[in-house]
Structure formats: structure tokens, C-alpha cells
Design a protein around this motif. Structure first.
Motif, PDB file in Angstrom:
ATOM      1  N   ASN A  18     104.508   2.662  52.773  1.00  0.00           N
ATOM      2  CA  ASN A  18     104.332   3.991  53.365  1.00  0.00           C
ATOM      3  C   ASN A  18     105.570   4.443  54.113  1.00  0.00           C
ATOM      4  O   ASN A  18     105.873   5.617  54.148  1.00  0.00           O
ATOM      5  CB  ASN A  18     103.118   4.011  54.297  1.00  0.00           C
ATOM      6  N   ALA A  19     106.306   3.519  54.705  1.00  0.00           N
ATOM      7  CA  ALA A  19     107.530   3.877  55.421  1.00  0.00           C
ATOM      8  C   ALA A  19     108.589   4.378  54.451  1.00  0.00           C
ATOM      9  O   ALA A  19     109.423   5.198  54.802  1.00  0.00           O
ATOM     10  CB  ALA A  19     108.046   2.671  56.202  1.00  0.00           C
ATOM     11  N   CYS A  20     108.564   3.897  53.226  1.00  0.00           N
ATOM     12  CA  CYS A  20     109.557   4.300  52.229  1.00  0.00           C
ATOM     13  C   CYS A  20     109.183   5.605  51.535  1.00  0.00           C
ATOM     14  O   CYS A  20     110.023   6.207  50.893  1.00  0.00           O
ATOM     15  CB  CYS A  20     109.718   3.200  51.176  1.00  0.00           C
ATOM     16  N   THR A  21     107.949   6.001  51.612  1.00  0.00           N
ATOM     17  CA  THR A  21     107.527   7.204  50.901  1.00  0.00           C
ATOM     18  C   THR A  21     106.901   8.215  51.863  1.00  0.00           C
ATOM     19  O   THR A  21     105.699   8.423  51.852  1.00  0.00           O
ATOM     20  CB  THR A  21     106.526   6.854  49.782  1.00  0.00           C
ATOM     21  N   PRO A  22     107.738   8.841  52.696  1.00  0.00           N
ATOM     22  CA  PRO A  22     107.173   9.843  53.604  1.00  0.00           C
ATOM     23  C   PRO A  22     106.658  11.048  52.832  1.00  0.00           C
ATOM     24  O   PRO A  22     107.168  11.391  51.777  1.00  0.00           O
ATOM     25  CB  PRO A  22     108.336  10.217  54.514  1.00  0.00           C
ATOM     26  N   LYS A  23     105.660  11.674  53.410  1.00  0.00           N
ATOM     27  CA  LYS A  23     105.072  12.860  52.797  1.00  0.00           C
ATOM     28  C   LYS A  23     105.295  14.028  53.746  1.00  0.00           C
ATOM     29  O   LYS A  23     105.013  13.943  54.928  1.00  0.00           O
ATOM     30  CB  LYS A  23     103.581  12.633  52.565  1.00  0.00           C
ATOM     31  N   MET A  24     105.823  15.107  53.217  1.00  0.00           N
ATOM     32  CA  MET A  24     106.031  16.321  53.994  1.00  0.00           C
ATOM     33  C   MET A  24     105.023  17.351  53.503  1.00  0.00           C
ATOM     34  O   MET A  24     104.699  17.381  52.318  1.00  0.00           O
ATOM     35  CB  MET A  24     107.460  16.836  53.794  1.00  0.00           C
ATOM     36  N   THR A  25     104.536  18.174  54.399  1.00  0.00           N
ATOM     37  CA  THR A  25     103.559  19.189  54.040  1.00  0.00           C
ATOM     38  C   THR A  25     104.105  20.569  54.407  1.00  0.00           C
ATOM     39  O   THR A  25     104.659  20.751  55.479  1.00  0.00           O
ATOM     40  CB  THR A  25     102.234  18.948  54.787  1.00  0.00           C
ATOM     41  N   PHE A  26     103.929  21.511  53.502  1.00  0.00           N
ATOM     42  CA  PHE A  26     104.337  22.883  53.774  1.00  0.00           C
ATOM     43  C   PHE A  26     103.374  23.510  54.778  1.00  0.00           C
ATOM     44  O   PHE A  26     102.170  23.278  54.714  1.00  0.00           O
ATOM     45  CB  PHE A  26     104.329  23.726  52.492  1.00  0.00           C
ATOM     46  N   THR A  27     103.905  24.331  55.693  1.00  0.00           N
ATOM     47  CA  THR A  27     103.048  25.082  56.596  1.00  0.00           C
ATOM     48  C   THR A  27     102.548  26.326  55.866  1.00  0.00           C
ATOM     49  O   THR A  27     103.151  26.767  54.896  1.00  0.00           O
ATOM     50  CB  THR A  27     103.811  25.501  57.873  1.00  0.00           C
ATOM     51  N   ASN A  28     101.454  26.880  56.348  1.00  0.00           N
ATOM     52  CA  ASN A  28     100.883  28.070  55.712  1.00  0.00           C
ATOM     53  C   ASN A  28     101.859  29.237  55.762  1.00  0.00           C
ATOM     54  O   ASN A  28     102.643  29.363  56.690  1.00  0.00           O
ATOM     55  CB  ASN A  28      99.575  28.455  56.388  1.00  0.00           C
ATOM     56  N   SER A  29     101.771  30.075  54.758  1.00  0.00           N
ATOM     57  CA  SER A  29     102.678  31.204  54.604  1.00  0.00           C
ATOM     58  C   SER A  29     101.976  32.515  54.913  1.00  0.00           C
ATOM     59  O   SER A  29     100.837  32.728  54.497  1.00  0.00           O
ATOM     60  CB  SER A  29     103.183  31.223  53.161  1.00  0.00           C
ATOM     61  N   SER A  30     102.671  33.403  55.616  1.00  0.00           N
ATOM     62  CA  SER A  30     102.108  34.732  55.829  1.00  0.00           C
ATOM     63  C   SER A  30     102.351  35.620  54.609  1.00  0.00           C
ATOM     64  O   SER A  30     101.663  36.616  54.407  1.00  0.00           O
ATOM     65  CB  SER A  30     102.721  35.378  57.070  1.00  0.00           C
ATOM     66  N   VAL A  31     103.315  35.233  53.768  1.00  0.00           N
ATOM     67  CA  VAL A  31     103.647  36.011  52.572  1.00  0.00           C
ATOM     68  C   VAL A  31     102.656  35.723  51.453  1.00  0.00           C
ATOM     69  O   VAL A  31     102.161  36.629  50.786  1.00  0.00           O
ATOM     70  CB  VAL A  31     105.087  35.707  52.097  1.00  0.00           C
ATOM     71  N   VAL A  32     102.367  34.449  51.231  1.00  0.00           N
ATOM     72  CA  VAL A  32     101.397  34.011  50.224  1.00  0.00           C
ATOM     73  C   VAL A  32     100.433  33.058  50.940  1.00  0.00           C
ATOM     74  O   VAL A  32     100.586  31.838  50.875  1.00  0.00           O
ATOM     75  CB  VAL A  32     102.086  33.304  49.032  1.00  0.00           C
ATOM     76  N   PRO A  33      99.445  33.613  51.685  1.00  0.00           N
ATOM     77  CA  PRO A  33      98.589  32.807  52.559  1.00  0.00           C
ATOM     78  C   PRO A  33      97.834  31.669  51.875  1.00  0.00           C
ATOM     79  O   PRO A  33      97.570  30.644  52.495  1.00  0.00           O
ATOM     80  CB  PRO A  33      97.612  33.815  53.154  1.00  0.00           C
ATOM     81  N   ALA A  34      97.486  31.818  50.612  1.00  0.00           N
ATOM     82  CA  ALA A  34      96.723  30.774  49.917  1.00  0.00           C
ATOM     83  C   ALA A  34      97.607  29.631  49.435  1.00  0.00           C
ATOM     84  O   ALA A  34      97.105  28.559  49.090  1.00  0.00           O
ATOM     85  CB  ALA A  34      95.983  31.376  48.730  1.00  0.00           C
TER      86      ALA A  34
END
Length: 133
Positions: A18-34
Motif C-alpha cells: 500500500n505504501a508503494c501504490t498511493p491512491k489520489m482522488t479527484f475533488t468534486n467539480s463545479s463545472v461537471v458536478p457528477a
């Protein structure tokens, strides 16, 4: 005693992976909310970073206001420089798009912009999704 040792070894291997494979997540968008998505980052044997970008509910760029031609994925590096990783083309019912790219530097942030053409060398369009807060 053997069982405890085996469990400890397995837990250590899990933590190391898990230390070698970090996961990043996009924050919600006001332009394309879904729109939503993640980036998995993995360091390879050559010390490069492989980024697997996956987004869904990404509206077609031509349906944006103003309409754009394409989505481009960018990576912000340690020195604040920006590298283009590639182009996204959402498809299917879930409007899903994926991209796999390789980078020499570890990404500090990843973001997606809507652009007038895929030949852009630097981001100029509206940011649709980002991992920066």
C-alpha cells in the motif's frame, strides 16, 4: 506461534504494498458536478512512476459551456512544473475514461482541463477535476 508470525509477515507485506501504490482522488467539480475519479500511482523497477487515471460521469467536452474539443490530464511536479500526461475521451453509458502514463517524477497533484485542442503544451482551459485542495 507460526500462525502469529505468518499473520505478521502478511500484514507487513500488505502495508509495504500500500505504501508503494498511493491512491489520489479527484475533488468534486463545479463545472461537471457528477464527474469523479481516482489515480493510482505505482513506482516501477526503473524508479519511474506509473499513473493509472480513471474517471466516470465525465460529460462530453463538446457539451460544456463554452464547448471544448478535448480533456487533457496534467501532472504537477515537485518543482511546480506541469507535465501533460495525455488525453481523455469519455465513452459508454457511465461516460468513463482511463489513461495510463509514466512519469520520472512523483506527482504532487493531477488535474484535468477542458481544452480547445489536444496539442496544448501548457494548460490553458478550465480545470474540470483536480487532486489539489
Amino acid at each position: 506461534m507460526k500462525t502469529i508470525r505468518t499473520i505478521t509477515l502478511l500484514m507487513g507485506a500488505f502495508v509495504a504494498l500500500n505504501a508503494c501504490t498511493p491512491k489520489m482522488t479527484f475533488t468534486n467539480s463545479s463545472v461537471v458536478p457528477a464527474a469523479a475519479g481516482t489515480i493510482n500511482v505505482k513506482k516501477d523497477k526503473n524508479e519511474n512512476y506509473t499513473l493509472n487515471v480513471r474517471v466516470h460521469n465525465l460529460a462530453e467536452s463538446k457539451k460544456l459551456t463554452p464547448a471544448k474539443d478535448t480533456y487533457l490530464v496534467w501532472m504537477k511536479q515537485n518543482d511546480n512544473s506541469v507535465k501533460k500526461l495525455g488525453q481523455l475521451s469519455p465513452s459508454g453509458k457511465a461516460l468513463t475514461a482511463t489513461l495510463t502514463a509514466t512519469a520520472v517524477a512523483k506527482p504532487q497533484a493531477v488535474f484535468i482541463t477542458a481544452e480547445d485542442n489536444a496539442d496544448m503544451l501548457y494548460p490553458a482551459g478550465q480545470t474540470i477535476l483536480t487532486t489539489e485542495e
